[in-house]
Design an enzyme around this catalytic site. Structure first.
Site, PDB file in Angstrom:
ATOM      1  CG  ASP A  77      17.094  25.937  89.752  1.00  0.00           C
ATOM      2  OD1 ASP A  77      17.912  26.496  90.466  1.00  0.00           O
ATOM      3  OD2 ASP A  77      16.054  26.505  89.345  1.00  0.00           O
ATOM      4  CD  GLN A  94       7.977  20.812  90.249  1.00  0.00           C
ATOM      5  OE1 GLN A  94       8.772  20.330  91.040  1.00  0.00           O
ATOM      6  NE2 GLN A  94       6.770  20.316  90.052  1.00  0.00           N
ATOM      7  CG  HIS A 103      14.136  25.552  94.310  1.00  0.00           C
ATOM      8  ND1 HIS A 103      14.900  24.821  95.192  1.00  0.00           N
ATOM      9  CD2 HIS A 103      13.153  24.720  93.893  1.00  0.00           C
ATOM     10  CE1 HIS A 103      14.390  23.599  95.309  1.00  0.00           C
ATOM     11  NE2 HIS A 103      13.330  23.512  94.531  1.00  0.00           N
ATOM     12  CD  GLU A 120       9.396  16.809  87.150  1.00  0.00           C
ATOM     13  OE1 GLU A 120       9.697  17.604  88.050  1.00  0.00           O
ATOM     14  OE2 GLU A 120      10.244  16.257  86.411  1.00  0.00           O
ATOM     15  CG  LEU A 170      10.253  13.748  89.603  1.00  0.00           C
ATOM     16  CD1 LEU A 170      10.342  13.374  91.074  1.00  0.00           C
ATOM     17  CD2 LEU A 170      11.567  14.207  89.071  1.00  0.00           C
TER      18      LEU A 170
HETATM   19  C1  LIG Z   1      15.504  16.764  88.854  1.00  0.00           C
HETATM   20  C2  LIG Z   1      14.436  17.329  89.703  1.00  0.00           C
HETATM   21  N1  LIG Z   1      13.218  17.541  89.186  1.00  0.00           N
HETATM   22  C3  LIG Z   1      12.240  18.099  89.925  1.00  0.00           C
HETATM   23  C4  LIG Z   1      12.474  18.443  91.230  1.00  0.00           C
HETATM   24  C5  LIG Z   1      11.372  19.075  92.075  1.00  0.00           C
HETATM   25  N2  LIG Z   1      10.934  18.094  93.071  1.00  0.00           N
HETATM   26  C6  LIG Z   1      11.403  18.108  94.326  1.00  0.00           C
HETATM   27  S1  LIG Z   1      10.851  16.805  95.209  1.00  0.00           S
HETATM   28  C7  LIG Z   1       9.932  16.214  93.914  1.00  0.00           C
HETATM   29  C8  LIG Z   1       9.125  14.964  94.094  1.00  0.00           C
HETATM   30  C9  LIG Z   1       9.975  13.804  94.511  1.00  0.00           C
HETATM   31  O1  LIG Z   1       9.169  12.659  94.671  1.00  0.00           O
HETATM   32  P1  LIG Z   1       9.810  11.300  95.156  1.00  0.00           P
HETATM   33  O2  LIG Z   1      10.995  10.969  94.320  1.00  0.00           O
HETATM   34  O3  LIG Z   1       8.758  10.279  95.236  1.00  0.00           O
HETATM   35  O4  LIG Z   1      10.373  11.645  96.597  1.00  0.00           O
HETATM   36  P2  LIG Z   1       9.513  12.103  97.854  1.00  0.00           P
HETATM   37  O5  LIG Z   1       9.585  13.601  97.890  1.00  0.00           O
HETATM   38  O6  LIG Z   1       8.135  11.584  97.672  1.00  0.00           O
HETATM   39  O7  LIG Z   1      10.210  11.479  99.009  1.00  0.00           O
HETATM   40  C10 LIG Z   1      10.074  17.050  92.811  1.00  0.00           C
HETATM   41  C11 LIG Z   1       9.383  16.855  91.529  1.00  0.00           C
HETATM   42  C12 LIG Z   1      13.760  18.210  91.735  1.00  0.00           C
HETATM   43  N3  LIG Z   1      14.083  18.513  92.996  1.00  0.00           N
HETATM   44  N4  LIG Z   1      14.708  17.655  90.966  1.00  0.00           N
END
Ligand SMILES: Cc1ncc(C[n+]2csc(CCOP(=O)(O)OP(=O)(O)O)c2C)c(N)n1
Ligand SMILES: Cc1ncc(C[n+]2csc(CCOP(=O)(O)OP(=O)(O)O)c2C)c(N)n1
Ligand SMILES: [Mg+2]
Ligand SMILES: [Mg+2]
Lengths: 338, 352, 338, 352
Positions: free
Chosen positions: B78, B75, B121, B27, B51
């Site tokens: 966690d 990423q 994190h 990601e 993702l």
């Molecule tokens: C399981 C997981 N993988 C990676 C992350 C890191 N992360 C936090 S927000 C995000 C992007 C989320 O995108 P989206 O689902 O479109 O939601 P948005 O933030 O755009 O509202 C990522 C990869 C996480 N929090 N949880």
């Protein structure tokens, strides 16, 4: 679950005549061989020559053409198969000897797929790009896009094939497979197969699945998708051929759902007895072969007898082969350079 | 000197140019971001994935089966906990197939506390990773080791878990990476992507050289006679600092070992040190119940029980469900400099 | 990603006149309040009064009506919300004071959602059925069917609402939610929402998603599904109302995808600066309110000023509140009977 | 006497009738099968789920949040490893919400070897489970304890992991469950579903009584002076058997403790026994690296180091990627009677 929708070939039975007699005979031969093998494996289990049986009786009409149509070899130029545990017929159609399956059933040191470590039906053959079958349901769908991406990059017409059951599509990995296979501009040469026998162990699909057809799930991703009658080897052959040609040429995913039977129940855990109330693809194929004069009843009986004897002989041979040593548990934890 | 994020980036570059590394993905790993910690900026073979951590690990396994050499990123560690079954598969494929297949893949993931990362994190992954057979597990604490271990990981035929202590990713090293320019400003100009618009940016890589830190070899960070301290990752530099201060101010000479490889670990070096000091403290920041340091204590007891001068000790994270955001919470949850200093001092002073 | 498809209301802007002026004014009020709150949170982060910001500026036009339409209360008779981290506007619309969000930003012991343990935007309020927001993307979609099943069983018209982002739908949990919500005969009263801002951190949806609309994924499961313009509060209100009425009455799932903006980028990790090139729902709503004579520019400016001052005052108050003690890490590992 | 599968079934029945248990669900848990080990046959609230472990754990969390009392089943713990993140959430929800929410759910799952289950029906889950904060973890080794611990689990306000040693599920108990008829044939007729067609079958439940084994209390299975043996699950009866034989034949008196609750465990009882014997052996069948028994060794070292008469020992599963199907492989991978006997004998004989 409603009956299969035969997208192109409608409700009529596919005609035997659309395939050459030679191919029909070859498919029949392999289907019988596979059935005899599975029945022998069940018998081994029942007579204490193995701890567990699971396998593919009822899926031969689909799995044999699949094996026949695969491009066999090692490396990205050839097809990869990420199989589940009901695919002995595919392996036999690729040219594998039944003795390997018998050895795995008996967990001998000679078992070519796992050295006596894994259950029956858990094939692995790097030489032919057969990725190791592992028991956790559906993980192969998360892994298969990886070999497909390597093939996309490599070029040529090698494709990745992944198969699994209907109940397992409830795992997120099935969705992952659809997503990773259809990334815009990075579509993968992957044939995503579901063999739908309408059961997950004791649970009827109709009680858990709101989808009319599992293949409908591909549509949202603009993946070409189809549900076919996997109990008909002619339909299976033609549909697989078309789907594989599309994937080979277009380098894009195809989702193919094949309606099949589960003729001896789920596994030895559920008794491994013939169920009787599901279509038997060999029986119906044999009726058609006989009716259309491709093979006689006598020829088919002789064939079954031949395989029964051959495989019984192999089973006798396997019976005396050694079990792996306890000390061997430490072998192959890490790769030994060859 | 390069910081650890830059060192990782240089290693990935060296490896894609020279060692057959084919895919660096996960990601936000590809352009424009190049990773949330900048570790993959400018890498040719870096690409963004959906993702989907299960998809990422699955993809890596599949690529490895097909003869590619992937380096997948989760990423933050966690978010790796929905993939443990797939990690187990990566680790058991060679064994389950009786040596037919191997799975030469790398998973990189940032671990640990130190950036006020709150509950999700700040996780450590030592315990879970070391409980999965079939993997090699490394965790550098300096940029040079980060470079050398990543090259070793790329050269491995087996799955390698490469744990990045996130608190150390932005810390500059004290040793030059072979080929790295001596001036860090220049290095930054060459390989750090500019802020803002960067679609036309290309890194200028220094002429890097091959430098491999063998998997399985620990590093003697400081010699000492009174007590052995074994650590890795974020707590290692703290242990070294504590040892230095204790030596200078209190005459306590702690021998400090950076384990670097968690599996298969360098028992030879650790064992020899315990033999010498008779006292050992294991420090890490994973939670302390069913902790990898407890394995090392068991090993210590098995091999050295009758010669130990004091019980082997563990200093690890508290067994609480997360690391809270507020300063006080983080400080109370995982070993800090003072905790380590106190633990070394107490162990050195311990008399039967 | 193509533009949102306004299934019923076609391409024309929804008319303000379809909602009473009072409601429009209330929605506008809450939208501004939420925006001012988020901008204050960003400012706190930038001036060192917090370690991390993530939140919902750009989603107010959708999140406010959602909160207004929820049936607020505790237990299965009321609506459950399984939110993600961009939903301050929903909380405010439910009647929550902004001070809680400020406290969480400053990780004080008084933080009502986590006692200084969790990041900004991670709400939790059992009294109103707001399940705790947790950082792992998409897990709420696996959990939400549980509260919905309890409600199905309980009867009444309480429903479960689950929300998340577009990128996160790639996780298997989104598929699990569709499957568990549409089991034949056991369909769940659940409103499955995706707020699609077309980004996952730095990754454009168009590079990873082969779906034309994420909502299309519901169709295979015979789930009523729709994609709407979430930047329009009138559309959002009307569509949410219709969807919620369907779920409340039919006790069946509905998949609603709302196209929204991400006005300050992903989070403080990406700078938290105003992006400028995405539609700002407050700006466009205010233009319409002014044009149609519902509110004057001066009234709207005064409103913003009022909230800016109120919330700044709250922020000052929060600044002096105590941090949690180190020793408190051991509190609430297990439930303390109340 | 009932076997453990029947005991579990009776506990579920008692709990759904009397203690507010609302949902017993998972793959093949409902009719017609009633669970792959028959544990849920005839249970009113039992229902079949989709084949989706993440969905199962998620559903349990959601039900618990909404005031239900669910008992989810993962068919084999071998298939729980894609849900560790969700298990962590169940364990951290109360803490993360600072005490706002609790998650009173149960997860039942069969663990361990003993039925020639090959690579994916032989896993242990001790180490992984005990590394997740916020859970209570129990593992009975007798039908009566299975009954009593399951009732305790239903009465808990927190998530409970209920591990079923699959090798013991079909073993009959030596004590009557309160209310159970004395004749097992009669019991079987009453509560075992018939083979074949069973759509009209209904169990006839005996008049069961409430019997709770408190979470956190171990059981002294055998008293002894020379060495303490702490075990749980499949290896516990083997340890008891070994101890009996050693006492009868060799005069070695081992004290055997069935831990029963892995977390929070009964350190008071274990500690008192070590105090008495000065020697302790921990036996379990999970793989031996980062093993929960290593935690117990660390704890032992912390509290008893200077009084121990020999190093605390661990006998556990070998650190290999799986348990192979062939007899020899399974026997070589996890502790067998002979291994336990040898280990007790050696420890008893050990002289500094
Ligand atoms: C399981 C997981 N993988 C990676 C992350 C890191 N992360 C936090 S927000 C995000 C992007 C989320 O995108 P989206 O689902 O479109 O939601 P948005 O933030 O755009 O509202 C990522 C990869 C996480 N929090 N949880
Ligand atoms: C992840 C996982 N969960 C559960 C099981 C136990 N299990 C083995 S086969 C099976 C049913 C599979 O049904 P389906 O996917 O339809 O395939 P079929 O056996 O019908 O071909 C189950 C639940 C498993 N092997 N893996
Ligand atoms: Mg099936
Ligand atoms: Mg998004």
């Amino acid at each position: 679950m409603s009956r299969p929708r035969l997208v192109d070939r409608k409700e009529e039975k596919s005609s035997l005549g659309s395939l050459p007699a030679e191919l029909l005979i070859r498919m029949h031969d392999l289907m019988v061989k596979a059935r005899v093998l599975e029945e022998r494996l069940i018998q081994m289990y029942k007579s204490g020559h193995g701890y567990f049986w699971i396998g593919g009786p009822g899926e031969e009409a689909f799995n044999v053409p699949l094996g026949l149509l695969m491009k066999k070899g090692q490396g990205p130029a050839y097809d990869y198969l990420h199989a589940h545990y009901r695919q002995s017929a595919t392996l036999l159609a690729l040219g594998e000897s039944p003795i390997g399956a018998l050895r795995q059933m008996k967990n001998t040191a000679t078992d070519p797929y796992s050295g006596g470590r894994n259950f029956a039906g858990h094939f692995s053959k790097r030489e032919w790009n057969i990725a190791p079958v592992s028991s956790p349901i559906e993980v192969q769908y998360a892994i298969a896009p990886g070999t497909a991406l390597a093939q996309k990059r490599f070029g040529g017409d090698g494709i990745t094939i992944v198969t699994g059951g209907d109940a397992g599509t409830a795992e997120g990995d099935f969705a992952s497979c659809l997503i990773w296979s259809s990334r815009p501009g990075n579509e993968l040469p992957i044939l995503i197969i579901v063999t739908n026998n309408q059961w997950g162990i004791s649970t009827a699909a109709a009680t858990q699945h709101g989808e009319k057809h599992i293949s409908d799930r591909g549509r949202a991703f603009n993946i070409r998708s189809r549900t076919i009658d996997g109990n008909d080897p002619v339909t299976s052959y033609l549909e697989l051929k078309e789907a594989m040609e599309y994937v080979r040429k277009e380098r894009k995913p195809f989702l193919l759902e094949a309606m099949v039977s589960r003729l001896y129940g789920h596994s030895s855990a559920s008794g491994a007895n013939f169920v009787g109330d599901e279509p038997d693809c060999i029986k119906s194929f044999e009726e058609r072969l006989e009716a259309e004069g491709v093979l006689t009843r006598a020829e088919m009986d002789a064939l079954r007898k031949k395989y029964t004897e051959e495989i019984a002989e192999m089973a006798r041979q396997v019976r005396d082969e050694p079990q792996p040593d306890g000390a061997s548990i430490y072998d192959h934890i890490y790769w030994e350079k060859k | 000197m390069a910081n650890m994020a830059q060192a990782i980036r240089m290693a990935l570059h060296y490896a894609e140019e020279n060692l057959g590394l084919t895919d660096v993905f996960g990601e936000d790993v590809g352009p424009p971001l190049g990773g949330v910690f900048t570790c993959t900026q400018g890498i040719q073979s870096a690409w963004n994935s959906p993702l989907d951590e299960r998809g990422i690990i699955g993809m890596a396994i599949g690529l490895a089966l097909a003869g590619q050499k992937p380096c997948a990123e989760i990423q933050f560690c966690d978010y790796i906990y929905n993939t443990i079954d797939l990690l187990k598969i990566a680790g058991n494929t060679c064994w389950s197939s009786n040596g037919d297949w191997n799975v030469p893949m790398i998973v990189r993931t940032p671990v640990g506390s130190g950036i006020r990362g709150s509950i999700y994190h700040s996780h450590s992954f030592d315990a879970t990773a070391t409980h999965i057979p079939g993997w090699k597990i490394v965790m550098p604490s300096t940029p040079l080791d980060a470079y050398g271990l990543l090259l070793a990981a790329v050269l491995e035929d087996n799955p390698v878990m490469y744990l990045e202590p996130k608190a150390l990713l932005r810390i500059k090293g004290e040793e030059l990476i072979p080929g790295e320019p001596a001036d860090d400003k220049m290095l930054s100009k060459m390989i750090d992507a500019p802020l803002g618009e960067r679609s036309k940016w290309k890194p200028q890589w220094p002429a890097l050289e091959k430098y491999v830190v063998p998997i399985g070899k620990a590093k003697l960070v400081r010699e000492g006679l009174h007590v052995t301290v074994v650590s890795w990752g974020r707590t290692l530099p703290l242990a070294a600092k504590a040892a230095k201060a204790l030596a200078e101010n209190e005459g306590i000479e702690a021998e400090v070992i950076d384990l670097r490889t968690l599996w298969p670990y360098d028992w030879e070096m650790v064992s020899a040190s315990i033999e010498k000091t008779g006292k050992v403290l294991y420090v890490n920041e994973d939670t302390e119940v069913t902790n990898f340091g407890e394995h090392l204590i068991r090993r210590t007891i098995e091999d050295h029980f009758y010669k130990l001068l004091a019980p082997p000790r563990l200093l690890a994270g508290k067994f609480v469900p997360g690391i809270g955001l507020a300063d006080n919470l983080e400080m109370a949850s995982v070993p800090q400099l003072k905790d380590i200093t106190d633990a070394i001092r107490a162990l050195a002073a311990e008399q039967p």
